[in-house]
Design a protein around this motif. Structure first.
Motif, mmCIF file in Angstrom:
data_model
loop_
_atom_site.group_PDB
_atom_site.id
_atom_site.type_symbol
_atom_site.label_atom_id
_atom_site.label_comp_id
_atom_site.label_asym_id
_atom_site.label_seq_id
_atom_site.Cartn_x
_atom_site.Cartn_y
_atom_site.Cartn_z
ATOM 1 N N ARG A 288 10.332 5.680 1.920
ATOM 2 C CA ARG A 288 11.380 4.975 1.170
ATOM 3 C C ARG A 288 10.821 4.007 0.127
ATOM 4 O O ARG A 288 11.537 3.562 -0.754
ATOM 5 C CB ARG A 288 12.315 4.245 2.141
ATOM 6 C CG ARG A 288 13.233 5.204 2.909
ATOM 7 C CD ARG A 288 14.258 4.448 3.721
ATOM 8 N NE ARG A 288 13.678 3.860 4.921
ATOM 9 C CZ ARG A 288 13.701 4.442 6.125
ATOM 10 N NH1 ARG A 288 14.266 5.617 6.287
ATOM 11 N NH2 ARG A 288 13.149 3.852 7.165
ATOM 12 N N MET A 289 9.560 3.617 0.264
ATOM 13 C CA MET A 289 8.880 2.819 -0.772
ATOM 14 C C MET A 289 7.380 3.053 -0.590
ATOM 15 O O MET A 289 6.964 3.640 0.407
ATOM 16 C CB MET A 289 9.246 1.323 -0.674
ATOM 17 C CG MET A 289 8.972 0.676 0.658
ATOM 18 S SD MET A 289 9.247 -1.128 0.658
ATOM 19 C CE MET A 289 11.025 -1.262 0.687
ATOM 20 N N ASP A 290 6.599 2.618 -1.566
ATOM 21 C CA ASP A 290 5.177 2.915 -1.444
ATOM 22 C C ASP A 290 4.297 1.729 -1.847
ATOM 23 O O ASP A 290 3.437 1.834 -2.719
ATOM 24 C CB ASP A 290 4.820 4.147 -2.286
ATOM 25 C CG ASP A 290 3.422 4.661 -1.941
ATOM 26 O OD1 ASP A 290 2.933 4.366 -0.833
ATOM 27 O OD2 ASP A 290 2.818 5.341 -2.795
ATOM 28 N N PRO A 291 4.516 0.564 -1.223
ATOM 29 C CA PRO A 291 3.699 -0.587 -1.617
ATOM 30 C C PRO A 291 2.256 -0.425 -1.142
ATOM 31 O O PRO A 291 1.998 0.170 -0.097
ATOM 32 C CB PRO A 291 4.364 -1.755 -0.877
ATOM 33 C CG PRO A 291 4.998 -1.136 0.322
ATOM 34 C CD PRO A 291 5.431 0.244 -0.116
ATOM 35 N N ARG A 292 1.305 -0.960 -1.948
ATOM 36 C CA ARG A 292 -0.063 -1.118 -1.458
ATOM 37 C C ARG A 292 -0.055 -2.335 -0.533
ATOM 38 O O ARG A 292 0.560 -3.363 -0.853
ATOM 39 C CB ARG A 292 -0.993 -1.359 -2.655
ATOM 40 C CG ARG A 292 -2.426 -1.579 -2.272
ATOM 41 C CD ARG A 292 -3.291 -1.778 -3.525
ATOM 42 N NE ARG A 292 -4.656 -2.046 -3.141
ATOM 43 C CZ ARG A 292 -5.427 -2.981 -3.708
ATOM 44 N NH1 ARG A 292 -4.972 -3.706 -4.708
ATOM 45 N NH2 ARG A 292 -6.656 -3.162 -3.278
ATOM 46 N N ILE A 293 -0.696 -2.207 0.615
ATOM 47 C CA ILE A 293 -0.704 -3.304 1.585
ATOM 48 C C ILE A 293 -2.129 -3.835 1.657
ATOM 49 O O ILE A 293 -3.061 -3.086 1.960
ATOM 50 C CB ILE A 293 -0.188 -2.810 2.957
ATOM 51 C CG1 ILE A 293 1.267 -2.323 2.793
ATOM 52 C CG2 ILE A 293 -0.273 -3.909 4.001
ATOM 53 C CD1 ILE A 293 1.875 -1.721 4.056
ATOM 54 N N LEU A 294 -2.300 -5.119 1.328
ATOM 55 C CA LEU A 294 -3.635 -5.677 1.115
ATOM 56 C C LEU A 294 -3.869 -6.935 1.960
ATOM 57 O O LEU A 294 -3.144 -7.928 1.831
ATOM 58 C CB LEU A 294 -3.800 -6.023 -0.383
ATOM 59 C CG LEU A 294 -5.117 -6.671 -0.793
ATOM 60 C CD1 LEU A 294 -6.291 -5.708 -0.604
ATOM 61 C CD2 LEU A 294 -5.042 -7.142 -2.249
ATOM 62 N N ALA A 295 -4.899 -6.878 2.795
ATOM 63 C CA ALA A 295 -5.294 -8.043 3.595
ATOM 64 C C ALA A 295 -6.389 -8.799 2.860
ATOM 65 O O ALA A 295 -7.284 -8.194 2.271
ATOM 66 C CB ALA A 295 -5.813 -7.592 4.958
ATOM 67 N N VAL A 296 -6.325 -10.138 2.925
ATOM 68 C CA VAL A 296 -7.341 -10.957 2.267
ATOM 69 C C VAL A 296 -7.988 -11.867 3.301
ATOM 70 O O VAL A 296 -7.300 -12.611 3.998
ATOM 71 C CB VAL A 296 -6.729 -11.813 1.134
ATOM 72 C CG1 VAL A 296 -7.835 -12.461 0.319
ATOM 73 C CG2 VAL A 296 -5.843 -10.962 0.237
ATOM 74 N N GLU A 297 -9.315 -11.764 3.396
ATOM 75 C CA GLU A 297 -10.027 -12.569 4.376
ATOM 76 C C GLU A 297 -11.039 -13.457 3.682
ATOM 77 O O GLU A 297 -11.387 -13.220 2.526
ATOM 78 C CB GLU A 297 -10.690 -11.672 5.417
ATOM 79 C CG GLU A 297 -11.510 -10.526 4.849
ATOM 80 C CD GLU A 297 -11.979 -9.564 5.938
ATOM 81 O OE1 GLU A 297 -11.437 -9.576 7.054
ATOM 82 O OE2 GLU A 297 -12.929 -8.817 5.663
ATOM 83 N N PRO A 298 -11.529 -14.509 4.381
ATOM 84 C CA PRO A 298 -12.509 -15.383 3.745
ATOM 85 C C PRO A 298 -13.873 -14.691 3.648
ATOM 86 O O PRO A 298 -14.261 -13.961 4.564
ATOM 87 C CB PRO A 298 -12.577 -16.592 4.677
ATOM 88 C CG PRO A 298 -12.038 -16.146 5.974
ATOM 89 C CD PRO A 298 -11.151 -14.965 5.731
ATOM 90 N N ALA A 299 -14.593 -14.940 2.573
ATOM 91 C CA ALA A 299 -15.912 -14.325 2.388
ATOM 92 C C ALA A 299 -16.871 -14.734 3.510
ATOM 93 O O ALA A 299 -17.801 -14.006 3.819
ATOM 94 C CB ALA A 299 -16.479 -14.737 1.032
ATOM 95 N N SER A 300 -16.624 -15.883 4.150
ATOM 96 C CA SER A 300 -17.556 -16.334 5.186
ATOM 97 C C SER A 300 -17.194 -15.812 6.577
ATOM 98 O O SER A 300 -17.933 -16.052 7.529
ATOM 99 C CB SER A 300 -17.590 -17.853 5.212
ATOM 100 O OG SER A 300 -16.287 -18.321 5.383
ATOM 101 N N CYS A 301 -16.064 -15.129 6.713
ATOM 102 C CA CYS A 301 -15.688 -14.562 8.015
ATOM 103 C C CYS A 301 -14.945 -13.237 7.808
ATOM 104 O O CYS A 301 -13.793 -13.092 8.185
ATOM 105 C CB CYS A 301 -14.843 -15.574 8.800
ATOM 106 S SG CYS A 301 -14.698 -15.183 10.556
ATOM 107 N N PRO A 302 -15.644 -12.241 7.226
ATOM 108 C CA PRO A 302 -14.985 -11.019 6.742
ATOM 109 C C PRO A 302 -15.005 -9.873 7.755
ATOM 110 O O PRO A 302 -15.731 -8.902 7.592
ATOM 111 C CB PRO A 302 -15.831 -10.672 5.506
ATOM 112 C CG PRO A 302 -17.213 -11.174 5.850
ATOM 113 C CD PRO A 302 -17.050 -12.301 6.831
#
Ligand code: PLP
Length: 457
Positions: A288-302
């Motif tokens: 029904r929709m096609d969003p990109r789903i994006l997680a963002v984490e800290p560079a120091s705990c990836p």
């Protein structure tokens, strides 16, 4: 979308608030691998978990039902701050000069100032129902401790919190908030548990970690039949409770007459991100929709972008079941960055599984870029974000600027999962120029992975 309307806020009435939580598992192409008993190495059963959790939560943890009713008593408490507002960030868009449309779902309106009350309230509710008199827990930045202390106060349960040392030292106001709600706080590693005394013996452990604080809280709960343990992220039932966020946001995006092309959130253990994105993932899987789903984490705990997908302990002492997750290793002690809520060595097994299925992406962002985004956000939208969601804002701004170049239609939805009123020391560090981005060496990541438990298969 008719931009002449320039509506800033989309509100649902109390009657429109969803009355079920959404469980994504039955909609996935395959179920996530089960947690394993650390001694027997076979899947844990409900009996293994009863010393730590009440049966209602254990059943939710393993449920295959798509929708689970929110108890009336919990709905009553939710109504104090829910439904939460969805905002369109017109002023931020204008400052960026972007054609992208940016929406944010704001969870800072809760009594604790973050999304954590969405799960602390049902967790305290089900524990009360089963006669629990004391709950123990860990807290990083202090948001989860605040949320659980508030919920325990509502149900007359004692609340004991192990706060990660680095946060305890740098965020006295979070501790005081926990105490104002009636909770008791220990600096972790503490001298009141066996594991805490063990860790405190090595100065390397002095800043503490969420993994160490979890070990301390679990030890105390396991020793007392009337005490149970509450976790603020990572587990299936916690992610489940947070889906109220995304279900409301779906309705609010409909009100706005818009469909997201990008859903972006910060990930510590993954609960606010799952809460926002899973109801949209349902829509994506149904075509029904096609969003990109994006997680963002800290560079120091990836954990997603630089960790491995393996069975590991949820805590540092190795007392919890083994969880199949993206992990940096349970011995990894992250640098004391300002987003204390993102300093966890693992990622929710359910998020890790969805990531492995290729249904979402992940990136890591350094903290100075996050605070630059936070300050721009505060100066346009008027809300000072918690350090954790600044990661999502930094990524949202990157994408909004990209849309300016490409002209591609971009509709961004993010969770502003908490306010930063108790994190102003972090803003001070950014504004006075003392905040730095520490590079974590490959060798340090490799070293922490050496102690992963050996699981055959
Ligand atoms: C706890 C917390 C986080 C990190 O936990 P998740 O389970 O990844 O959501 C992020 N933001 C805020 C405001 C928090 O309180």
């Amino acid at each position: 979308m008719d931009d002449s309307v320039r509506r800033h806020k989309y509100m649902l009435t109390e009657d429109e608030m969803p009355t079920t939580w959404y469980n994504v598992i039955p909609d996935l192409p395959s179920p996530p691998p089960p947690p394993l008993h650390p001694g027997r190495m076979d899947p844990v059963g409900p009996d293994d978990l009863t010393p730590l959790f009440p049966m209602d939560l254990i059943l939710q943890e393993v449920s295959g039902e798509r929708y689970i009713d929110i108890p009336g008593g919990v709905l009553d408490v939710y109504r104090q701050w829910r439904p939460s507002p969805l905002f369109r960030a017109h002023r931020l868009e204008k400052a960026l000069g972007t054609p992208a449309r940016i929406y944010y779902k704001y969870e800072g309106v809760s009594p604790a100032g973050s999304h954590k009350t969405n799960t602390s309230v049902p967790q305290a509710y089900y524990n009360k129902k089963e006669g629990t008199t004391r709950l123990t827990t860990e807290t990083g930045a202090g948001q989860w401790g605040t949320a659980l202390s508030f919920a325990c106060a509502l149900y007359g349960i004692d609340c004991e919190v192990w706060q990660v040392g680095a946060s305890y030292d740098s965020k006295p106001y979070r501790r005081l908030m926990i105490e104002a709600f009636g909770g008791r706080v220990h600096r972790s590693p503490s001298d009141v548990t066996d594991v805490g005394r063990g860790f405190a013996a090595d100065p390397k452990n002095w800043p503490g970690s969420l993994g160490i604080a979890i070990s301390e809280a679990v030890e105390v709960a396991a020793k007392d039949p009337n005490t149970r343990y509450a976790l603020g992220s990572v587990l299936n039932h916690v992610l489940l409770h947070q889906t109220i966020i995304g279900q409301e946001a779906l309705l609010q995006m409909q009100m706005a007459g818009d469909t997201p092309t990008l859903i972006v959130g910060c990930t510590g253990g993954g609960s606010n991100f799952a809460g926002l994105s899973f109801p949209f993932l349902r829509e994506k899987l149904a075509g029904r929709m096609d969003p990109r789903i994006l997680a963002v984490e800290p560079a120091s705990c990836p954990s997603l972008t630089r960790g491995v997908y393996a069975y590991d302990f949820g805590d540092t002492a190795g007392m919890t079941p083994l969880l199949k997750m993206h992990t940096l290793g349970h011995d990894f002690i992250p640098d004391p960055i300002h987003a204390g809520g993102l300093r966890y060595h693992g990622m929710a097994p359910l998020i890790s599984h969805v990531y492995e299925l290729g249904l979402m992406d992940a990136i890591a962002v350094p903290q100075t870029e996050c605070f630059a985004a936070a300050v721009q956000f505060a100066r346009t939208e008027g809300i000072v974000p918690a350090p954790e969601p600044t990661h999502a804002l930094a990524a949202a701004i990157r994408e909004a600027l990209k849309a300016k170049e490409t002209g591609e239609e971009t509709v961004i939805l993010t969770a502003l999962c908490g306010h930063g009123h108790f994190d102003l020391a972090a803003y001070d560090a950014y504004l006075n120029g003392s905040m730095v981005d520490e590079e974590v060496s490959d060798a340090r990541f490799a070293e922490a992975l050496e102690t992963l438990p050996q699981v055959v298969g």
